[in-house]
Motif scaffolding. Structure first.
Motif, PDB file in Angstrom:
ATOM      1  N   THR A 159      -8.192   2.098  -4.680  1.00  0.00           N
ATOM      2  CA  THR A 159      -7.672   3.433  -4.396  1.00  0.00           C
ATOM      3  C   THR A 159      -8.677   4.164  -3.512  1.00  0.00           C
ATOM      4  OG1 THR A 159      -8.734   4.429  -6.338  1.00  0.00           O
ATOM      5  CG2 THR A 159      -6.506   3.607  -6.634  1.00  0.00           C
ATOM      6  N   VAL A 160      -8.143   4.906  -2.572  1.00  0.00           N
ATOM      7  CA  VAL A 160      -8.992   5.758  -1.738  1.00  0.00           C
ATOM      8  C   VAL A 160      -8.473   7.180  -1.873  1.00  0.00           C
ATOM      9  CG1 VAL A 160      -9.837   6.239   0.591  1.00  0.00           C
ATOM     10  CG2 VAL A 160      -9.361   3.878  -0.084  1.00  0.00           C
TER      11      VAL A 160
ATOM     12  N   ILE B 172       0.865  -1.189   0.000  1.00  0.00           N
ATOM     13  CA  ILE B 172       0.000   0.000   0.000  1.00  0.00           C
ATOM     14  C   ILE B 172       0.899   1.235   0.000  1.00  0.00           C
ATOM     15  CG2 ILE B 172      -1.781   1.283   1.266  1.00  0.00           C
ATOM     16  CD1 ILE B 172      -2.424  -1.352   2.740  1.00  0.00           C
ATOM     17  N   ILE B 173       0.592   2.174  -0.887  1.00  0.00           N
ATOM     18  CA  ILE B 173       1.331   3.437  -0.862  1.00  0.00           C
ATOM     19  C   ILE B 173       0.314   4.571  -0.754  1.00  0.00           C
ATOM     20  CG2 ILE B 173       1.411   3.802  -3.392  1.00  0.00           C
ATOM     21  CD1 ILE B 173       4.564   4.340  -1.509  1.00  0.00           C
ATOM     22  N   THR B 174       0.651   5.582   0.015  1.00  0.00           N
ATOM     23  CA  THR B 174      -0.222   6.759   0.090  1.00  0.00           C
ATOM     24  C   THR B 174       0.527   7.961  -0.442  1.00  0.00           C
ATOM     25  OG1 THR B 174      -1.350   5.839   2.007  1.00  0.00           O
ATOM     26  CG2 THR B 174      -1.643   8.197   1.603  1.00  0.00           C
TER      27      THR B 174
ATOM     28  N   THR C 208      -4.765  16.490  -0.673  1.00  0.00           N
ATOM     29  CA  THR C 208      -5.379  15.258  -1.183  1.00  0.00           C
ATOM     30  C   THR C 208      -4.450  14.112  -0.837  1.00  0.00           C
ATOM     31  OG1 THR C 208      -4.367  15.553  -3.333  1.00  0.00           O
ATOM     32  CG2 THR C 208      -6.593  16.341  -3.127  1.00  0.00           C
ATOM     33  N   LEU C 209      -5.031  13.062  -0.301  1.00  0.00           N
ATOM     34  CA  LEU C 209      -4.291  11.834  -0.033  1.00  0.00           C
ATOM     35  C   LEU C 209      -4.855  10.749  -0.948  1.00  0.00           C
ATOM     36  CD1 LEU C 209      -4.140  11.910   3.877  1.00  0.00           C
ATOM     37  CD2 LEU C 209      -2.233  12.256   2.288  1.00  0.00           C
ATOM     38  N   TYR C 210      -3.974   9.962  -1.514  1.00  0.00           N
ATOM     39  CA  TYR C 210      -4.386   8.936  -2.490  1.00  0.00           C
ATOM     40  C   TYR C 210      -3.714   7.625  -2.064  1.00  0.00           C
ATOM     41  CZ  TYR C 210      -5.365   7.177  -7.266  1.00  0.00           C
ATOM     42  OH  TYR C 210      -5.823   6.498  -8.366  1.00  0.00           O
ATOM     43  N   LYS C 211      -4.539   6.751  -1.516  1.00  0.00           N
ATOM     44  CA  LYS C 211      -4.019   5.486  -0.988  1.00  0.00           C
ATOM     45  C   LYS C 211      -4.268   4.392  -2.026  1.00  0.00           C
ATOM     46  CE  LYS C 211      -4.543   2.811   3.264  1.00  0.00           C
ATOM     47  NZ  LYS C 211      -5.232   2.814   4.553  1.00  0.00           N
ATOM     48  N   VAL C 212      -3.210   3.764  -2.471  1.00  0.00           N
ATOM     49  CA  VAL C 212      -3.312   2.755  -3.533  1.00  0.00           C
ATOM     50  C   VAL C 212      -2.895   1.409  -2.950  1.00  0.00           C
ATOM     51  CG1 VAL C 212      -2.499   2.085  -5.828  1.00  0.00           C
ATOM     52  CG2 VAL C 212      -2.674   4.514  -5.237  1.00  0.00           C
TER      53      VAL C 212
END
Ligand SMILES: O=P(O)(O)OC[C@H]1O[C@@H](O)[C@H](O)[C@@H](O)[C@@H]1O
Length: 317
Positions: A177-178, A143-145, A164-168
């Motif tokens: 993705t969040v 997981i990378i944010t 903006t945070l994008y968690k993949v």
């Protein structure tokens, strides 16, 4: 067992935003950015390397054999391979990796505007360098944010402080993705957004199911003045140019990519969907992809300190 490696936001990522030619040159010649990125410890299954055009790229590697690649420039996922090695995403042959123009393909962000509208088409998030905020590994899934914040470049178009945070997260047969947008300003703001996903496909065999009954805004022929309608088809195909917004789309739709895969596209809080194929406007590649986008077409209004979150999960059956 879950392993968590929390990292401070890389100040360098901020320093590289916006990705002006001068900064890119400095970055490429000094190697400071890579040194800084490479010196960090990341969770298992996460690798940082130099991608096309010298741009920093994050690779997610799952023990089940699936892989994903994300460019910090644009926070753009450019590749998602499941264990058979087939890339289910598509990067257009005219895509440039120069840190100045958005990467045309994969999963670019449209933020803070889906468009058309007052600022550049699809907004500036796909045209800025994101930083790495965190990495993790949960039961083997890397997981990378990524994080994007306002800077003078974004402020010149949209004068607000935001995060903006994008968690993949990569799983064996899916990629989730969040996206979380937070108003860090003292005044309210509104935005529209989308994940402009380019799926690899053979357009003659492509179909999308699950959108029957949705209200539509057909951007063909005039994107600035879309025609209202209602989708009557169970199975949507792409015999020609398609550029259509589906309002209040369901939480799950299905894409048959015409090359042997049915991709289940699930979402939470991405209320709308967009289907796009440029047909002869992109004669050299329209047959090879289709865009099925989760979107938020109506304005999201955030008061100071409020956040908005939406999740997308794309999975093969
Ligand atoms: O900016 P890109 O990747 O070329 O995509 C452009 C297209 O993106 C789609 O999302 C829009 O619905 C189209 O109207 C637009 O033409």
């Amino acid at each position: 067992m879950a392993t968590s490696v929390a990292m401070a936001s890389l100040p360098l990522g901020r320093a590289l935003t916006p990705w002006s030619a001068d900064r890119r040159l400095r970055f490429r010649s000094s190697g400071i950015a890579f040194a800084s990125l490479e010196q960090k410890t990341y969770a298992q299954g996460i690798k940082i390397s130099e991608g096309n055009g010298g741009l920093p790229k994050v690779s997610l590697l799952s023990p089940h054999g699936s892989e994903a690649e994300i460019y910090l420039f644009g926070g753009c996922i450019t590749s998602w391979k499941v264990s058979n090695g087939k890339d289910l995403l598509f990067v257009r042959p005219d895509a440039v990796f120069n840190g100045k123009k958005p990467i045309s393909g994969g999963i670019p962000h449209c933020f803070p505007q889906f468009g058309p509208g007052p600022i550049q088409q699809h907004g500036f998030a796909r045209n800025m360098s994101w930083s790495i905020a965190d990495s993790d590994n949960v039961e083997g899934d890397p997981i990378i944010t990524l994080e994007l914040r306002d800077d003078p470049y974004s402020r010149s178009m949209w004068d607000f402080s935001f995060q903006t945070l994008y968690k993949v997260k990569l799983h064996s047969n899916s990629l989730s993705t969040v996206l979380t947008v937070t108003n860090t300003d003292k005044k309210p703001f509104s935005f529209t957004t989308a994940l402009h996903t380019y799926f690899r496909a053979s357009i003659a065999g492509v179909s999308v199911k699950g959108l029957k009954g949705c209200k539509t805004l057909n951007k063909d022929p005039d994107p600035s003045n879309p025609l209202e309608g209602k989708e009557g088809r169970e199975v949507i195909t792409f015999p020609g140019f398609v550029d259509c917004i589906y309002l209040d789309a369901p939480k799950e739709i299905f894409l048959d990519n015409g090359i042997g895969d049915v991709i289940n596209i699930q979402n939470s809080n991405w209320s709308d969907a967009v289907l796009w194929n440029p047909y002869m406007q992109m004669e050299s590649c329209f047959k090879d992809f289709v865009c099925v986008e989760n979107a938020k077409i109506g304005q999201v209004h955030l008061e100071p300190a409020q956040s908005w979150t939406a999740e997308q999960k794309i999975a093969i059956s």
